[in-house]
Each structure stands twice: as C-alpha cells, then as structure tokens.
Design an enzyme around this catalytic site. Structure first.
Site, PDB file in Angstrom:
ATOM      1  N   HIS A  70       0.818  -1.219   0.000  1.00  0.00           N
ATOM      2  CA  HIS A  70       0.000   0.000   0.000  1.00  0.00           C
ATOM      3  C   HIS A  70       0.851   1.268   0.000  1.00  0.00           C
ATOM      4  CE1 HIS A  70       0.304  -0.101   4.551  1.00  0.00           C
ATOM      5  NE2 HIS A  70       0.502   1.182   4.307  1.00  0.00           N
ATOM      6  N   ASP A 115      -0.383  -7.590   1.550  1.00  0.00           N
ATOM      7  CA  ASP A 115       0.142  -6.217   1.541  1.00  0.00           C
ATOM      8  C   ASP A 115       1.667  -6.234   1.584  1.00  0.00           C
ATOM      9  OD1 ASP A 115       0.302  -3.481   1.621  1.00  0.00           O
ATOM     10  OD2 ASP A 115      -0.289  -3.304   3.731  1.00  0.00           O
ATOM     11  N   SER A 213       4.344   2.080   8.222  1.00  0.00           N
ATOM     12  CA  SER A 213       3.947   1.131   7.180  1.00  0.00           C
ATOM     13  C   SER A 213       5.147   0.595   6.418  1.00  0.00           C
ATOM     14  CB  SER A 213       3.032   1.800   6.159  1.00  0.00           C
ATOM     15  OG  SER A 213       1.773   2.036   6.682  1.00  0.00           O
TER      16      SER A 213
END
EC number: 3.4.21.4
Length: 256
Positions: A70, A115, A213
């Site tokens: 992402h 992801d 992230s």
C-alpha cells in the site's frame, strides 16, 4: 507506518503511504540504525522535487527492499527513494533512486490482504554496520502466540501525533490469530491467514503507527512481519496487523 487515507472514511486506519500527518512508533524509545541496520526509510515526493519519509522497509540484498504494497501502490517509481544507513528519517546515510517496484499479484487494496511489495534500487546498497541484509522468516518458521517481537520505524509517537525524526523501537507481543480475527470482525474488518497481529492486548499503549507502514517486525532478529494496518494506534482492544512474512518466503526469494 499506518496512514489514514480513503479507508479512513470507513473508520479504518491503514498503515499507508504518504500520510497527511505521518505518525511514529507508539510507546517505545529512540534507538540507532546500528541496532537495526536492516531497516530503511522510504522517502516520497508529491512533486518530484521535495522528498520526505513516508514508509519503512527492510533490506533483502544490495538491490532489493521489502515493504508494504500500500505504500507505493499506484505511484510512479520516481516518486519514491530509499534512505539506508541512517538513524534519521530525513538526513544522513545514502539515498537511492528506484528502478522498479513489484507489488504482490494478489494484493487487495480494500482489505490490505497480501500487503507486500519489493522495491529495486537503481544503485547498490553498500553494507556496513548501519546497513545489512535482513534474515527473513522461512515458510516453516515457528512463531507462537504471546512471543516477544520488536517493531521499529519513524512513525508517529501517538495516533495523530508528531513524527519522530530519530528511529524508534518498541517491544510488543504476538496475538492469537483467532482472537485478533474476532476483535476486528466486531467492527467489520477482516484478518486473513496472511496477516500477523501484534501489540499489548487488553493493555494498549504500544504499537506501530502512521508512518511505520512497510517496516519490519522482528522475532529474535528475524523479520516475521511487514507493518500494514490497524484501528487507530496502540488501542487495548485492537492490535496492529502485519503481513505475515512466512506466507511469502518463496515470492520474496523469487522476486529479489
């Protein structure tokens, strides 16, 4: 790094790229790149000129970096760079342009399943005491519940809080899969078998957050997770969610 993007409208905090207010490790302390030489800062630019730290990554070898899908999904390759070998998010070390980004073919941007992505740098990452390839969990790596794991990154120190220019780390614990799945199902979120939950369950106060992230989750120095998403940050009821590296060992090897 977990980010509030379009999914925020659904009440869902994704550890996504380009946070409007990037956030850092919650409940941890500052550390140095010499303690975590396998981590890198991923830099993003909206205009192609000014770059800022927006995600984390893990060095696989001298040309490839593991991160969350992402983070770069939908972006031109030249919007991203890799900073290796620095304790600080926006200075020091070596900065590398990218040649390519490979997103997992089954990445689902709606629920962040699969992801995971690999960035290929345009120049070699020089190895030294501040930059080293990581040990990646194999397909049969045994990771039980309530195991001590460590997260590191440059994300927020609290949900919606300020960024940390210096690398931070925090000790958390693996969370039972069924428990994690049940907690998130109660608010309409899906935890798949490709995900690994970690936090301080029913206590809270420690977690990855926006800006972390794509960064690594370590068990005894082995990378077992890639920071992905969560409901806000460091809540007692809802642990953080990572991509489970053991599900991707072959894909990582074949694409790096």
């Amino acid at each position: 790094m977990r980010l509030f993007l379009a999914l925020l409208a659904l009440g869902f905090a994704a550890v996504a790229a380009v946070p409007a207010n990037p956030q850092r490790i919650v409940g941890g302390s500052t550390t140095t790149i010499q303690q975590y030489p396998t981590i890198v800062a991923l830099l993003f630019s909206r205009n192609g000129n000014t770059f800022f730290q927006a995600c984390g990554g893990t060095i696989l070898n001298n040309r490839n970096v593991l991160t969350a899908a992402h983070c770069p999904h939908g972006d031109a390759v030249n919007r991203w760079r890799v900073r290796s070998g620095s304790t600080f998010a926006n200075s020091g070390g070596a900065v590398h342009n990218l040649n390519s980004v490979r997103i997992h073919p089954n990445y689902n941007r709606r629920n962040l399943d699969n992801d995971i992505a690999i960035m290929r740098t345009a120049s070699n990452i020089a190895f030294n005491n501040a930059a080293q390839p990581a040990r990646i969990a194999g397909a049969n790596y045994n990771l039980g519940d309530n195991q001590v794991v460590w997260a590191a990154g440059w994300g927020a120190i609290r949900s919606g809080g300020p960024s940390s220019e210096q690398l931070r780390h925090v000790q958390v614990w693996t969370v039972n899969q069924a428990t994690c799945r049940s907690r998130y199902a109660s608010i309409g979120r899906t935890v798949t078998d490709n995900m690994l939950c970690s936090g301080w369950l029913d206590v809270g106060g420690r977690d990855q957050c926006q800006g972390d992230s794509g960064g690594p989750l370590y068990h005894n120095g082995v990378v077992v997770g890639v920071c992905s998403w969560g409901e806000e940050c460091a809540l007692a009821r809802f642990p953080g969610v990572n991509a489970r590296v053991t599900r991707y060992t072959s894909w990582i090897s074949n694409n790096s």
